[in-house]
Every structure is written in structure tokens, then in C-alpha cells.
Design an enzyme around this catalytic site. Structure first.
Site, PDB file in Angstrom:
ATOM      1  CB  THR A  17      -0.888  -0.060   1.302  1.00 42.95           C
ATOM      2  OG1 THR A  17      -0.268   0.051   2.338  1.00 42.95           O
ATOM      3  CG2 THR A  17      -1.913  -1.113   1.394  1.00 42.95           C
ATOM      4  CG  ASP A  18      -0.640   4.534  -2.057  1.00 38.68           C
ATOM      5  OD1 ASP A  18      -1.650   4.645  -1.048  1.00 38.68           O
ATOM      6  OD2 ASP A  18      -1.373   5.196  -3.123  1.00 38.68           O
ATOM      7  CG  LEU A  19       3.016   7.747   2.337  1.00 36.53           C
ATOM      8  CD1 LEU A  19       3.718   8.896   1.774  1.00 36.53           C
ATOM      9  CD2 LEU A  19       3.078   7.203   3.507  1.00 36.53           C
TER      10      LEU A  19
END
Length: 137
Positions: A17-19
Site C-alpha cells: 500500500t501507499d501513504l
């Protein structure tokens, strides 16, 4: 056993996942490739057969409909959309709870690896095993 559409189930890992807490777009290609490898194993094959051939990607595309997030469980449905003497094009659908998340395609070409990459015919032993995944068995 017909495997015209193979289903592969997976869970999103935190590192994917990203931020924003959404799966980074690059992971969808990995999910599609994992499902392809699982399809090959179901057919009694390995995507990396012994010897001097390989299957590099020459095209890949994904269209996104909805996000995936950490710990989501999802399915990748993969089928062989087209197969020629030298290439295989896969069609993928990624679903969460039966709802579309993404669709995509990947094309791989059979190559020799000695001494450099050169397109070659897919061995009949592989074509025969993958035939059920085309839906034309």
C-alpha cells in the site's frame, strides 16, 4: 480438468500500500503475474521450465475501477485470451467481494536465452497443457 478461467485468491499486504492506504498501482501487475504462474502450476507446468526458454512480457495494461486496501481479500481471474506459436496473451479480472477492482492484459513471448533473447516457438508440450485455459478444450 478444464481451467478456462483460473481463480487465484490473495490478501493485500501492508507493504503493497501507499501513504493513502491504497494498493500501489504497480502491485496489480504482480497480482496478475502471480495468478498466471498459479494457472501454469494448475496445468502441471512451470513458467520457468528447465532449459533455454523463457517468457518475458512484451505488453501489459491495467484499468482500475476501485481501490484495494490493506488486508482486503481479493481474487484474480485469469484466462488465456489468445495463444499463437510464439506468444500468449492473458486477460485478467481482479474482484473483491465479487465486485470489479481492475481488469488487465499481459502478453508474453517465448524466447530462447542462449546466447541472447530470440523469439521461438512455444513447445508443443506446453501448448497442450495450456489448451484447457483457452476455453477451447
Amino acid at each position: 480438468m478444464a481451467i478456462s478461467e483460473f481463480r487465484y485468491t490473495r490478501r493485500v499486504q501492508f507493504a503493497e500500500t501507499d501513504l493513502a492506504g491504497v494498493v500501489h498501482f504497480s502491485w496489480y501487475f504482480r497480482y496478475m503475474e502471480e495468478a498466471e504462474h498459479a494457472l501454469w502450476r494448475e496445468a502441471g507446468l512451470s513458467i520457468a521450465p528447465p532449459g533455454q526458454i523463457g517468457f518475458p512480457r512484451v505488453a501489459a495494461a491495467v484499468d482500475f475501477q476501485a481501490p484495494l486496501r490493506f488486508e482486503d481479500v481479493f481474487e484474480v481471474h485469469v484466462r488465456i485470451e489468445a495463444i499463437t506459436r510464439r506468444s500468449i496473451r492473458y486477460a485478467h479480472r481482479i474482484l473483491k467481494d465479487g465486485q470489479p477492482v481492475a481488469t488487465g492484459t499481459m502478453t508474453a513471448v517465448c524466447v530462447t536465452r542462449d546466447p541472447e533473447l530470440r523469439a521461438t516457438e512455444i513447445p508443443d508440450s506446453i501448448l497442450t497443457r495450456l489448451a484447457p485455459a483457452t476455453g477451447a478444450s
